[in-house]
Motif scaffolding. Structure first.
Motif, PDB file in Angstrom:
ATOM      1  N   LEU A  93       0.660  -0.689   0.184  1.00 48.35           N
ATOM      2  CA  LEU A  93       0.074  -0.252  -0.130  1.00 48.35           C
ATOM      3  C   LEU A  93       1.013   1.344   0.058  1.00 48.35           C
ATOM      4  N   ARG A  94       0.535   2.238  -0.894  1.00 50.19           N
ATOM      5  CA  ARG A  94       1.298   3.607  -1.480  1.00 50.19           C
ATOM      6  C   ARG A  94       0.398   4.777  -0.451  1.00 50.19           C
ATOM      7  N   LEU A  95       0.640   5.487  -0.042  1.00 45.71           N
ATOM      8  CA  LEU A  95      -0.348   6.067   0.896  1.00 45.71           C
ATOM      9  C   LEU A  95       0.131   7.590   0.523  1.00 45.71           C
ATOM     10  N   HIS A  96      -0.542   8.269  -0.352  1.00 43.76           N
ATOM     11  CA  HIS A  96       0.046  10.126  -0.500  1.00 43.76           C
ATOM     12  C   HIS A  96      -1.125  10.464   0.113  1.00 43.76           C
ATOM     13  N   GLY A  97      -0.433  12.052   0.211  1.00 44.68           N
ATOM     14  CA  GLY A  97      -0.502  13.486   0.586  1.00 44.68           C
ATOM     15  C   GLY A  97      -1.518  12.992   2.042  1.00 44.68           C
ATOM     16  N   GLU A  98      -3.004  13.649   2.753  1.00 45.65           N
ATOM     17  CA  GLU A  98      -3.513  13.723   3.854  1.00 45.65           C
ATOM     18  C   GLU A  98      -3.707  12.281   4.223  1.00 45.65           C
ATOM     19  N   LEU A  99      -4.169  11.214   3.096  1.00 46.60           N
ATOM     20  CA  LEU A  99      -4.544   9.566   3.136  1.00 46.60           C
ATOM     21  C   LEU A  99      -3.136   9.357   4.456  1.00 46.60           C
ATOM     22  N   ALA A 100      -1.732   9.981   3.808  1.00 44.45           N
ATOM     23  CA  ALA A 100      -0.892   9.132   5.358  1.00 44.45           C
ATOM     24  C   ALA A 100      -1.478   9.688   5.787  1.00 44.45           C
ATOM     25  N   LYS A 101      -1.857  10.183   7.235  1.00 48.08           N
ATOM     26  CA  LYS A 101      -1.798  10.895   8.317  1.00 48.08           C
ATOM     27  C   LYS A 101      -3.286  10.175   9.251  1.00 48.08           C
ATOM     28  N   VAL A 102      -3.859   9.322   7.935  1.00 48.85           N
ATOM     29  CA  VAL A 102      -4.665   8.333   8.847  1.00 48.85           C
ATOM     30  C   VAL A 102      -4.870   7.535   8.095  1.00 48.85           C
ATOM     31  N   PRO A 103      -3.356   6.713   8.364  1.00 49.76           N
ATOM     32  CA  PRO A 103      -3.129   5.436   7.647  1.00 49.76           C
ATOM     33  C   PRO A 103      -4.064   4.045   8.111  1.00 49.76           C
ATOM     34  N   GLU A 104      -5.111   3.875   9.282  1.00 52.53           N
ATOM     35  CA  GLU A 104      -5.497   3.493   9.827  1.00 52.53           C
ATOM     36  C   GLU A 104      -6.656   3.385   9.091  1.00 52.53           C
ATOM     37  N   SER A 105      -7.251   4.450   8.725  1.00 48.32           N
ATOM     38  CA  SER A 105      -8.802   4.576   7.649  1.00 48.32           C
ATOM     39  C   SER A 105      -8.540   3.445   6.632  1.00 48.32           C
ATOM     40  N   VAL A 106      -7.127   3.287   6.253  1.00 49.69           N
ATOM     41  CA  VAL A 106      -7.342   2.623   4.928  1.00 49.69           C
ATOM     42  C   VAL A 106      -6.444   0.798   5.416  1.00 49.69           C
ATOM     43  N   ILE A 107      -6.322   0.876   6.095  1.00 47.90           N
ATOM     44  CA  ILE A 107      -5.234  -0.255   7.207  1.00 47.90           C
ATOM     45  C   ILE A 107      -6.407  -1.247   7.759  1.00 47.90           C
ATOM     46  N   THR A 108      -7.466  -0.960   8.516  1.00 51.68           N
ATOM     47  CA  THR A 108      -8.309  -1.340   9.628  1.00 51.68           C
ATOM     48  C   THR A 108      -9.859  -2.116   8.401  1.00 51.68           C
ATOM     49  N   PRO A 109      -9.949  -1.877   7.473  1.00 52.85           N
ATOM     50  CA  PRO A 109     -10.942  -2.721   7.002  1.00 52.85           C
ATOM     51  C   PRO A 109      -9.889  -3.636   6.189  1.00 52.85           C
ATOM     52  N   LEU A 110      -9.109  -3.809   6.013  1.00 48.50           N
ATOM     53  CA  LEU A 110      -7.974  -5.116   5.076  1.00 48.50           C
ATOM     54  C   LEU A 110      -7.926  -5.938   6.341  1.00 48.50           C
ATOM     55  N   LEU A 111      -7.958  -5.811   7.685  1.00 39.51           N
ATOM     56  CA  LEU A 111      -7.475  -6.606   8.503  1.00 39.51           C
ATOM     57  C   LEU A 111      -8.424  -7.846   8.726  1.00 39.51           C
ATOM     58  N   LEU A 112      -8.230  -9.190   8.593  1.00 44.51           N
ATOM     59  CA  LEU A 112      -8.383 -10.208   9.331  1.00 44.51           C
ATOM     60  C   LEU A 112      -9.127 -10.464  10.085  1.00 44.51           C
ATOM     61  N   PRO A 113     -10.735 -11.131  10.209  1.00 44.58           N
ATOM     62  CA  PRO A 113     -11.733 -10.262  11.855  1.00 44.58           C
ATOM     63  C   PRO A 113     -11.166 -12.070  12.174  1.00 44.58           C
ATOM     64  N   ASP A 114     -11.436 -11.942  13.542  1.00 41.11           N
ATOM     65  CA  ASP A 114     -11.130 -12.689  14.882  1.00 41.11           C
ATOM     66  C   ASP A 114      -9.650 -13.134  15.338  1.00 41.11           C
ATOM     67  N   SER A 115      -8.377 -12.738  14.302  1.00 42.38           N
ATOM     68  CA  SER A 115      -7.148 -12.814  14.589  1.00 42.38           C
ATOM     69  C   SER A 115      -6.620 -11.980  14.766  1.00 42.38           C
ATOM     70  N   PRO A 116      -5.177 -12.090  15.599  1.00 46.15           N
ATOM     71  CA  PRO A 116      -4.672 -11.439  15.664  1.00 46.15           C
ATOM     72  C   PRO A 116      -3.921 -10.468  14.971  1.00 46.15           C
ATOM     73  N   VAL A 117      -3.588  -8.821  15.420  1.00 44.16           N
ATOM     74  CA  VAL A 117      -2.707  -8.049  14.350  1.00 44.16           C
ATOM     75  C   VAL A 117      -1.253  -7.959  15.561  1.00 44.16           C
ATOM     76  N   ILE A 118       0.084  -8.063  14.449  1.00 43.40           N
ATOM     77  CA  ILE A 118       0.837  -7.989  14.848  1.00 43.40           C
ATOM     78  C   ILE A 118       1.709  -6.641  13.825  1.00 43.40           C
ATOM     79  N   VAL A 119       1.817  -5.463  14.840  1.00 45.29           N
ATOM     80  CA  VAL A 119       2.526  -3.986  13.970  1.00 45.29           C
ATOM     81  C   VAL A 119       3.873  -3.912  13.979  1.00 45.29           C
ATOM     82  N   TRP A 120       4.437  -3.406  13.017  1.00 41.90           N
ATOM     83  CA  TRP A 120       6.471  -4.011  12.957  1.00 41.90           C
ATOM     84  C   TRP A 120       6.805  -2.796  11.994  1.00 41.90           C
ATOM     85  N   TRP A 121       7.651  -2.416  13.057  1.00 41.79           N
ATOM     86  CA  TRP A 121       8.358  -1.227  12.779  1.00 41.79           C
ATOM     87  C   TRP A 121       9.956  -1.807  11.834  1.00 41.79           C
ATOM     88  N   PRO A 122      10.760  -1.494  10.907  1.00 38.72           N
ATOM     89  CA  PRO A 122      11.737  -1.844  10.486  1.00 38.72           C
ATOM     90  C   PRO A 122      12.509  -0.867  10.626  1.00 38.72           C
TER      91      PRO A 122
END
Length: 377
Positions: A93-122
């Motif tokens: 996913l490449r988020l441009h402009g103002e959308l990059a300031k609210v990435p959770e609005s794009v990521i949340t609908p794509l999460l698998l339901p009823d499963s853990p989420v691991i967030v990683w910052w390399p």
């Protein structure tokens, strides 16, 4: 299968994932969680590769978010990959402009339901991962202090804002070291008077190792710089000698315990995918990491003299080792020394035997003289 989407939405990406699964012939793929990777454009390829390799052990949906904030129009470009040697699903996913300031609005609908989420910052990650918009979505938040030059500052902030689920690859790299040192004290229970950690300069894992030893053993822990790579040695000073784990080459370590021969131990530096796989295996809060972070902050505020191992501990250790070396059994002594030691004993035995022979001859002569007197009578 690879599907490119330009100026798209989260719903279109979800539809493309479903289409790709059906095209691959597996519409109901078993995935255990979602890995959200927050990375920049320069290093997204290595991060996605590591996540996909970890997915061979834990099939997951990998969402790689590249944030491009700016004054331009908000937009979202995506690249959906299913199959092509990928055990789960991967979306770039490449988020441009103002959308990059609210990435959770794009990521949340794509999460698998009823499963853990691991967030990683390399690339290091925020100072307080739990306060990050994407960090709030994760059950596990993984950072890497080795990717930043201000590791001590970041750890101080993370200690203050620690939340269950926070962890760092600098801590994950110490798992085999901690396991071996704990096993050594289990097999050889003794009093520890001090400890020492040697590592390359600026290595955050060495700081965590020293803090862990101090918090668990309640003894002063000294840090020393070495040529590396990474952590090269951990030593525990005891009255009987050193318990040491040394790894000068980054591959094979030497495990030393007083009174026992040295043993080689496979202790190679692990790859990023192996570190990520370990974090996916355990999703519960790491209380030991939290206590180590708190102790690390305390060490930063301690005077340098209090972080030095007392000289008496090293001297007592050296004296005990030399004393133990002097107590050598006769079987371990050289043959020449054994002969010299046995020579006086043999001479004394010969003298004793000569005396016994003379006594026997005198007794026999008396008996003969007595028998002659009886015969004359």
């Amino acid at each position: 299968m690879i599907i490119d989407l330009t100026d798209t939405t989260s719903s279109e990406i979800a539809s493309a994932l479903l289409k790709a699964r059906r095209h691959a012939g597996s519409p109901a793929m078993g995935m255990v969680g979602t890995i959200v990777v927050v990375v920049d454009e320069a290093s997204h390829h290595d991060a996605m590769k590591a996540a996909n390799e970890a997915g061979r052990e834990h099939p997951s949906r990998v969402l790689v978010a590249i944030l491009r904030p700016g004054r331009g129009a908000p937009g979202l470009d995506a690249e959906v990959r299913v199959g092509e040697g990928i055990p789960g699903e991967a979306v770039l996913l490449r988020l441009h402009g103002e959308l990059a300031k609210v990435p959770e609005s794009v990521i949340t609908p794509l999460l698998l339901p009823d499963s853990p989420v691991i967030v990683w910052w390399p690339g290091g990650g925020p100072k307080v991962p739990a306060d990050d918009p994407l960090g709030r979505l994760g059950r596990r938040r993984v950072t890497d202090a080795a990717s930043t030059r201000r590791a001590s500052v970041d750890f101080s902030a993370r200690a203050e804002g620690y939340k269950p689920g926070d962890t760092d690859f600098a801590w994950t790299r110490l798992t085999p070291w901690r396991a071996l040192m704990a096993a050594a004290l289990d097999q050889y229970p003794t009093k520890v008077t001090g400890a020492e950690v040697a590592a390359a300069k600026g290595n955050p894992s060495a700081d965590l190792m020293a803090a862990w030893l101090q918090s668990r053993l309640k003894v002063p822990v000294e840090q020393r710089n070495s040529r590396g790579p990474g952590v090269t040695a951990v030593r525990l000073f005891t009255p009987s000698g050193q318990i040491a784990l040394t790894r000068p080459d980054g591959a094979v370590a030497t495990f030393s315990v007083p009174g026992q021969p040295d043993r080689p131990v496979a202790l190679k530096r692990r790859t990023t995918s192996e570190l990520l796989s370990e974090e996916l295996r355990r999703l519960d809060p790491d209380d030991v990491y939290a206590k180590t972070l708190a102790c690390m902050v305390e060490r930063d505020q301690m005077p340098a003299a209090e972080k030095k191992v007392d000289a008496t501990a090293r001297k007592s250790t050296a004296a005990s080792v030399s004393a133990a070396g002097k107590k050598v059994t006769s079987a371990q002594q050289p043959a020449a020394a054994q002969k010299k030691a046995a020579a006086p004993k043999k001479a004394a035995a010969k003298k004793t035997g000569a005396k016994k022979t003379a006594v026997k001859k005198t007794g026999a002569a008396k008996k003969v003289a007595g028998s002659k007197r009886v015969a004359k009578r």
